[in-house]
Design an enzyme around this catalytic site. Sequence first.
Site, PDB file in Angstrom:
ATOM      1  N   LYS A 109     -28.650 -21.741  61.163  1.00 21.67           N
ATOM      2  CA  LYS A 109     -29.543 -20.612  61.399  1.00 21.67           C
ATOM      3  C   LYS A 109     -30.961 -20.980  61.029  1.00 21.67           C
ATOM      4  O   LYS A 109     -31.178 -21.780  60.127  1.00 21.67           O
ATOM      5  CB  LYS A 109     -29.091 -19.501  60.461  1.00 21.67           C
ATOM      6  CG  LYS A 109     -28.937 -18.199  61.146  1.00 21.67           C
ATOM      7  CD  LYS A 109     -28.553 -17.153  60.172  1.00 21.67           C
ATOM      8  CE  LYS A 109     -27.083 -16.948  60.198  1.00 21.67           C
ATOM      9  NZ  LYS A 109     -26.332 -17.891  59.440  1.00 21.67           N
ATOM     10  N   GLU A 169     -12.839 -19.519  56.871  1.00 22.78           N
ATOM     11  CA  GLU A 169     -13.388 -19.259  55.529  1.00 22.78           C
ATOM     12  C   GLU A 169     -13.435 -17.769  55.189  1.00 22.78           C
ATOM     13  O   GLU A 169     -13.283 -16.914  56.064  1.00 22.78           O
ATOM     14  CB  GLU A 169     -14.787 -19.870  55.399  1.00 22.78           C
ATOM     15  CG  GLU A 169     -15.805 -19.267  56.341  1.00 22.78           C
ATOM     16  CD  GLU A 169     -17.232 -19.285  55.791  1.00 22.78           C
ATOM     17  OE1 GLU A 169     -17.451 -18.793  54.665  1.00 22.78           O
ATOM     18  OE2 GLU A 169     -18.117 -19.773  56.521  1.00 22.78           O
TER      19      GLU A 169
HETATM   20  N1  PSU Z   1     -24.107 -18.769  57.290  1.00 25.89           N
HETATM   21  C1  PSU Z   1     -23.677 -17.678  57.986  1.00 25.89           C
HETATM   22  N2  PSU Z   1     -22.749 -16.866  57.447  1.00 25.89           N
HETATM   23  C2  PSU Z   1     -22.210 -17.111  56.226  1.00 25.89           C
HETATM   24  C3  PSU Z   1     -22.648 -18.270  55.511  1.00 25.89           C
HETATM   25  C4  PSU Z   1     -23.599 -19.073  56.069  1.00 25.89           C
HETATM   26  O1  PSU Z   1     -24.134 -17.434  59.073  1.00 25.89           O
HETATM   27  O2  PSU Z   1     -21.353 -16.328  55.779  1.00 25.89           O
HETATM   28  C5  PSU Z   1     -22.008 -18.591  54.196  1.00 25.89           C
HETATM   29  C6  PSU Z   1     -20.989 -19.732  54.377  1.00 25.89           C
HETATM   30  O3  PSU Z   1     -19.863 -19.457  53.588  1.00 25.89           O
HETATM   31  C7  PSU Z   1     -21.734 -20.930  53.814  1.00 25.89           C
HETATM   32  C8  PSU Z   1     -22.534 -20.282  52.716  1.00 25.89           C
HETATM   33  O4  PSU Z   1     -20.898 -21.942  53.332  1.00 25.89           O
HETATM   34  O5  PSU Z   1     -22.978 -19.062  53.265  1.00 25.89           O
HETATM   35  C9  PSU Z   1     -23.681 -21.133  52.250  1.00 25.89           C
HETATM   36  O6  PSU Z   1     -24.201 -20.588  51.095  1.00 25.89           O
HETATM   37  P1  PSU Z   1     -25.191 -21.455  50.174  1.00 25.89           P
HETATM   38  O7  PSU Z   1     -26.413 -21.652  51.032  1.00 25.89           O
HETATM   39  O8  PSU Z   1     -25.436 -20.577  48.983  1.00 25.89           O
HETATM   40  O9  PSU Z   1     -24.477 -22.722  49.853  1.00 25.89           O
END
Ligand code: PSU
Length: 308
Positions: free
Chosen positions: A160, A25
């Site tokens: 996390k 990603e």
């Molecule tokens: N967790 C991480 N690093 C990240 C993300 C999540 O440790 O870069 C990113 C990923 O791309 C995940 C996104 O899909 O954050 C989720 O964001 P949201 O909670 O806004 O959907």
Amino acid sequence: MVKFLKVSNEVLDAIAHDKPVVALESTIISHGMPYPQNVETAQKVEQIVRDNGAVPATIAIIGGVLTVGCSAEEIEHLGKRGTAVAKVSRRDLPFIVAGKLDGATTVATTMYIASLAGIKVFATGGIGGVHRNAQNTMDISADLDELQQTSVMVVCAGAKSILDIGLTLECLETRGVPVVGYQTEDMPAFYTQKSGFKVDYRLDTPKQIADAFFAKEQMGLQGGMLIANPIPDEYAMDPDYINENIQKALVEADELGITGKNITPFLLDKIQKLTGGQSLASNIQLVFNNARLASKIATELAKLHSEI
Ligand code: PSU
Ligand code: MN
């Protein structure tokens, strides 16, 4: 080929010949890590995938084109521009494409674009999930709904503890998404090997994981599968230390009124600063570890596909 989709020749060739491919990603590049570590990590991850016998396919939106297999220049561009590149989850896709803009894809959109290209295995760091206090904010990542509907396996290091891990697991269960622990019964918590929660299934080899995914596909059972791969012990953080800093970051986000799509990047950045880069070093290592496992699973899955 779907309109607006561009797949690199190397990835196209691999897919056509049932060779293993691992999707990667780009939100992790633009919004998840600082420059230049983000670009260095993205390049090293591609190398690790190659060293483990698979073809890497970094996914992003470049000038409105869903790009599968970004070039080194495109990765540099996404990393250097950082948060100036839009973070693109499912709802954002039509506008970034129609506007011919650049976009960093989250787990949700990377899964979706990977599936358009025919890629089944995707490696990242952590997924989005149910945020703490979601009872009041309703902040639940679109990643979970994507896992319900898109048939791509996501290899991560768990969730996390900026998230409510228990509620995230409940939401996955409701959506019919299995959570597999690789060589563990414990749901990992990204920076640490254990969260206190259990996974649904423990599998010990890449072959067993590929077999389960293949069975799912052959039954026509839609949706993804989450593979939780604990951070290697030598890079794991002290749970009290990391949780203390996560707590501080959450308090600050609350005070500043940060919400919506900005919350995850804000917390990641804050935690990296509070830990003096220690969390970034762990984050990088767990991504490498996931890329290794994903490549091995993709290799086993490609064998199964080539036999039908
Ligand atoms: N967790 C991480 N690093 C990240 C993300 C999540 O440790 O870069 C990113 C990923 O791309 C995940 C996104 O899909 O954050 C989720 O964001 P949201 O909670 O806004 O959907
Ligand atoms: Mn959210």
